[in-house]
Design an enzyme around this catalytic site. Structure first.
Site, short mmCIF file in Angstrom:
data_model
loop_
_atom_site.label_atom_id
_atom_site.label_comp_id
_atom_site.label_asym_id
_atom_site.label_seq_id
_atom_site.Cartn_x
_atom_site.Cartn_y
_atom_site.Cartn_z
N ASP A 1 0.60 -1.39 -0.03
CA ASP A 1 -0.22 0.04 0.11
C ASP A 1 1.08 0.97 -0.35
O ASP A 1 2.01 1.24 -0.54
CB ASP A 1 -1.29 0.37 1.10
CG ASP A 1 -2.27 0.53 0.72
OD1 ASP A 1 -1.93 1.81 0.75
OD2 ASP A 1 -3.42 -0.25 0.36
N HIS B 1 -3.96 5.71 3.68
CA HIS B 1 -5.01 4.10 3.41
C HIS B 1 -3.66 3.29 3.32
O HIS B 1 -4.77 2.21 4.96
CB HIS B 1 -4.32 3.98 1.73
CG HIS B 1 -5.75 3.49 1.72
ND1 HIS B 1 -5.20 1.82 1.16
CD2 HIS B 1 -6.99 2.89 1.60
CE1 HIS B 1 -5.89 1.74 0.83
NE2 HIS B 1 -7.48 2.38 0.64
N SER C 1 -11.85 -2.86 -0.49
CA SER C 1 -10.27 -2.33 -0.14
C SER C 1 -10.36 -1.99 1.54
O SER C 1 -9.20 -2.31 2.27
CB SER C 1 -8.85 -0.88 -0.40
OG SER C 1 -9.83 0.03 0.34
#
Length: 1041
Positions: free
Chosen positions: A204, A235, A400
């Site tokens: 990520d 994120h 996600s």
């Protein structure tokens, strides 16, 4: 600017990049960003994949020797500085100036080079919003017009709409929900399982150093061109928190080893080569679980797909988000749509399928076959809390978010298994899908096998024995809605075979094979002899999986029979044993695939509609633009154009009207036209074989009818909508328009019909219905005996080319024609398919489709059309130039019909029609099981008999809370990993018991005293008389206070 200036700059850029960019920007007076796009287009990068792992010196030698003959090429190997640079690699990134397909042939012909593909640029854009609850919203944004990049699959908590059921947002916003607690991870924590010893990788945006939520970050690595390891977006931190946070917004496996792979920059950019290097490093580090919360439609990004296969072959359990392109069907993202990957969809906390969650089926297998069931499972993905970028918690939504929920659960489950050799990508997926809780009222292309059930998966995994299993584990064409679309239409004699694509999961080993041939065993008491079954399958099951394609048809003797037929397919899977403990060094597993179908008598010809799937093309591999040019943010046609994907609503409508719809996945020469009333061609991009054109003419003369829904095709507009693709650093031109109108004109020209190259858009009313015409074409030529309807529309082509708005009256858009031959069929043409396509439909025209089918199937001409004021004389075609094929297009590269021939594509030889080899039945004179919905025998667990082990008070040791650190989001009444140490935790129940006893004793004593104490008699108060009340009355003055 003068081309020679740009070329001089390009040569300088090759050797002195930074100095030349500044100088050339001054000379050309172009902004440096524009100049970079022009210059980089002359230096595309390619990924050169090798057949094995080699040192940097060996890889350079192979490339040099391959390009030695091409001396005129300027090329160099791109230097990659990352943690994998010190190890052998199986690929190299090469930059070649003005590369062409022919210049790459020497590389592709080298014996040690497997494949040469363009380097792909991956975008993921974070967009901050300020909704009422201050939730961050993640959305997708296309940086160029080709959305093949893999994007972040995270959205906002506002996207938790149910599919057909009411969803109450206030409940989720009022009560903070901890997903680990809801899935009962605390039960496994109390048993001492917290993810210890499991290596989990998060691919990520990185993670800051010494984040207060994580205690076991083993390694942080950077694979981008930025010199930082920290997360600049948040994120990556959120995803890692869902998996392994130890406090506040708690993760599933706080004691697991976190390996942080920073593969995205702060500008949300990545490249395929970054992923490949990171994947190689994950294999070297022997990662157990890998979470990948990205996805994209490009399942033909070969280096990426091949590396995912290699990862899972090395026992890495990959969990990936299925996509945020719902509620449209056929929107699955890669790599979650691969058989060896656990694909995860999203639900809200009320167990409704999230609106954003992508739906199946997979589109790899189209047009000839049928897609597989995906997602594998679903779990919470709306309003889930995770770690903030530096501290605290935040809420996000999207698949996600659901993906790390499953990755965290998988990490926790791996830590519960004593014999880790039993855990592999197949066995873990078998445990998850066998234990999943099915959601009521939802089909399998939305929920997969159901909702994640952590404790049931734990029970199954800890009683697991290596075996093979099937997904789905049975075929029941009578079970609705779960088995939609199979259950939506019965089968009958003479129909196209029903194809069910089943995935074989091999938990015995990374490779395997099917012994002998699958056996078809019909149940005679349940009329199993009324159906025929043909089976095709993977010659090799690798890695961990393969396919089993089951084709079902009705026997001739059942042409007028109605009833239920049952049987099963027996499959035996063999896999090599790693140690020689088994006989012959192989392990075998036999599984049954129950089959249950509903058979009806063959419907009349007028009720049968055949959908032409063979001539529909979609992205990938080529640039096939959307049918609606107004949809600039989603420009590619990638949903498969199938009646069970983006034409699902149309299919459901036709079934509700009593029509039987079948799919043609072969050339027109491969079906019996006497069985069908109407052939539908919608949004066709493919060319036609000359034999197909000839056969269709004969079929229509004998009574077959034809409905064609076309779309735009204009060469000038196609050149206008070309774009610079930042993935391949090349300019891309569409290979067709919305439809391949020149090919359609070749098909219908024998009846004096043709579509034009006009491009029109607008609203109008027809038959008391509102219609939106979205980027459609007009009819340029039609027989005089036909019926033509015209409307007033805007010239969208002129608007695209010159930004001018012109309204055109009398645009022919609909034509109906009865062929002159005796008993001949009818033809209906309409210039736009968007009104029956779910992708970007604004107003449906199913009523129009009904009217056209009434005309083609029953020769009933709608009075509202024949007597309409919009009826005009059929155009003769003399005043309109018919569209021609775009010169230099590359359709032949992706076509099933064309092939390259000395620079001028020619039709290939007509392929043979598919021939099914029907299995020889081995009848069983026994009763079939009544309920097919049960798991494989070895995977089934009786939940009433399985008891969880004795739970001991266990809390993982972690550092205490820092001064001022918030614990406001601790799970009330649950286990708080990291809050207490083990010794203190064991004394708490004792103190609690003593305190309760003291309080109870106090209340008992007080109650006893109150009962024994004598009651005092209250004095009687004498009420005053009326005279006394008058004397005590107020005098009119207010009292002072």
């Amino acid at each position: 600017r003068p081309p020679f200036v740009v070329r001089c700059c390009s040569f300088g850029l090759f050797y002195f990049p930074f100095l030349v960019i500044f100088f050339c920007s001054m000379v050309t007076r172009l902004p440096w960003r524009c100049l970079m796009i022009i210059l980089l287009s002359l230096f595309p990068e390619y990924i050169v994949a090798f057949n094995g792992y080699f040192t940097a010196k060996a890889r350079s030698h192979f490339i040099s020797s391959a390009l030695r003959s091409a001396e005129a090429l300027d090329w160099h190997i791109v230097l990659r500085e990352n943690p994998a640079s010190d190890f052998p690699s199986d690929f190299e990134v090469v930059q070649i100036r003005q590369a062409s397909h022919s210049s790459l042939l020497p590389l592709e012909d080298h014996p040690y080079i497997k494949r040469v593909t363009p380097q792909r640029k991956v975008f993921r854009t974070l967009k901050y919003m300020a909704p009422c609850n201050n939730v961050t919203r993640w959305t997708q944004k296309w940086q160029s017009s080709r959305p093949l990049r893999r994007t972040s699959l995270s959205l906002a908590s506002g996207f938790w709409h149910a599919t057909g059921r009411h969803s109450r947002r206030r409940l989720l916003r009022a009560i903070p929900r901890h997903v680990a607690q809801i899935l009962q991870a605390d039960v496994l924590w109390q048993m001492g399982h917290t993810g210890s010893g499991v290596k989990v990788a998060v691919f990520d945006t990185g993670l800051i150093e010494k984040h207060p939520h994580f205690k076991n970050v083993k390694e942080r690595t950077n694979w981008t061109n930025e010199k930082t390891l920290d997360d600049g977006l948040g994120h990556g931190t959120f995803v890692a928190g869902v998996i392994a946070s130890m406090r506040e917004c708690q993760g599933f496996a706080p004691d697991s080893e976190l390996h942080i792979f920073r593969v995205f920059t702060n500008n949300q950019v990545s490249y395929t080569s970054w992923f490949l290097d990171a994947f190689n490093y994950a294999i070297l580090k022997k990662i157990d679980v890998l979470n990948l919360s990205i996805g994209g439609p490009d399942f033909m990004d070969h280096p990426f797909v091949d590396k995912v296969w290699e990862l899972t072959a090395n026992r890495v359990i990959m969990v990936s988000a299925i996509g945020n392109d719902g509620p449209l069907y056929g929107t699955l993202n890669n790599p979650a749509d691969q058989m060896d990957v656990i694909g995860v969809g999203g639900i809200d906390f009320e167990d409704n399928i999230a609106r954003f969650s992508s739906r199946g089926m997979t589109t790899w297998e189209l047009p000839g076959g049928y897609g597989r069931v995906k997602p594998d499972i679903v779990t919470y993905g709306s309003g889930v809390r995770g770690s903030g970028m530096k501290e605290g918690c935040r809420s996000l939504s999207g698949t996600s978010v659901a993906s790390p929920v499953v990755a965290g659960a998988v990490t926790l489950l791996v830590s519960t298994v004593l014999n880790r050799e039993l855990v592999n990508p197949a066995s873990m997926k078998q445990a998850l899908i066998a234990s999943a809780r099915r959601l009521p009222g939802v089909n399998m292309f939305e929920q997969g096998h159901g909702k994640l059930d952590l404790l049931r998966a734990f029970q199954i995994l800890n009683s697991y024995k290596p075996q093979a299993s099937l997904s789905p584990s049975y075929i029941d064409l009578t079970e609705c809605p779960y088995m939609w679309p199979y259950c939506s239409q019965p089968i009958y004699y003479g129909g196209m075979p029903t194809i069910v694509n089943v995935t074989i999961l091999n938990g015995m080993g990374v490779t395997g094979r099917i012994l002998d041939k699958p056996i078809w065993q019909p149940y005679l008491p349940q009329n199993g002899d009324h159906i025929d079954v043909a089976v095709s399958y993977s010659p090799v099951l690798w890695p961990w999986a393969g396919y089993l394609a089951v084709s079902i048809s009705v026997t001739k003797k059942s042409a007028s029979w109605e009833g239920i037929a049952q049987g099963h397919v027996m499959v035996t899977v063999s896999s090599p044993v790693r140690n020689n403990s088994e006989v012959d060094g192989e392990m075998t597993s036999t599984v049954k695939l129950p089959v249950k179908v509903k058979i009806v008598p063959t419907p009349p010809r007028s009720k049968r509609v055949l959908w032409d799937q063979y001539h529909n093309l979609r992205y990938p591999p080529g640039y096939f633009p959307r049918d609606n040019l107004c949809m600039k943010n989603d420009p590619l046609d990638w949903n498969g154009d199938h009646i069970h994907t983006n034409f699902r609503d149309m299919y459901q409508h036709l079934r509700s009207m009593g029509y039987f719809v079948e799919v043609l996945g072969a050339p027109i020469t491969c079906f019996d036209a006497s069985q069908y009333g109407t052939l539908m061609m919608v949004d066709s991009e493919e060319e036609y074989f000359p034999e197909e054109i000839t056969k269709l003419r004969r079929d229509i003369d004998k009574g077959l009818s034809l409905i064609v829904f076309s779309d735009w095709y204009n060469i000038s507009v196609m050149r206008k909508v070309k774009f610079y693709d930042e993935n391949t650093r090349q300019w891309w031109m569409p290979d067709t328009g919305g439809a391949n109108v020149p090919a359609l004109n070749d098909l219908i020209s024998v009846w004096g019909m043709a579509f034009s190259d006009g491009l029109y858009e607008g609203d109008f009313t027809m038959k008391m219905n509102q219609v939106y015409y979205a980027s459609g074409c007009s009819i340029a030529k039609f027989p005089e005996e036909g019926i033509v309807i015209a409307k007033t529309l805007k010239d969208q082509g002129l608007e695209v080319l010159k930004q001018e708005t012109v309204v055109v009256e009398g645009v022919p858009i609909l034509g109906m024609y009865q062929t002159p031959s005796e008993g001949g069929g009818r033809i209906a043409l309409y210039g736009d398919s968007n009104c029956i396509d779910d992708s970007h439909r604004q107003k449906d025209c199913f009523w129009l489709l009904d009217a056209l089918l009434q005309y083609t199937s029953y020769s009933l001409t709608p009075p509202s059309l024949t007597h309409s004021k919009s009826r005009v004389a059929p155009p003769a075609g003399s005043d309109r130039h018919l569209p021609e094929r775009l010169e230099g297009n590359h359709l032949y590269r992706y076509s099933k019909v064309l092939e390259a021939h000395l620079g001028d594509p020619k039709p290939r030889p007509l392929p043979a029609c598919p021939h099914l080899s029907w299995s020889k039945p081995q009848p069983l004179n026994e009763t079939a099981p009544s309920n097919l919905w049960k798991h494989q025998k070895l995977l089934s667990v009786d939940m009433d008999k399985v008891v969880l082990p004795n739970i001991r008070n266990y809390r993982p040791q972690v550092r205490p809370l820092s001064p001022g650190e918030s614990g406001a989001w601790d799970i009330p009444g649950g286990i708080m990993p990291g809050r207490y140490n083990q010794e203190v935790g064991q004394t708490i129940p004792m103190f609690a018991f003593l305190g309760a006893m003291v309080v109870l004793s106090f209340f008992v004593v007080q109650l006893t005293k109150s009962k024994n104490k004598p009651k005092r008699r209250k004095p009687r108060v004498k009420r005053p008389t009326y005279f006394q009340q008058q004397q005590l009355a107020p005098t009119g003055k207010n009292p002072t206070v």
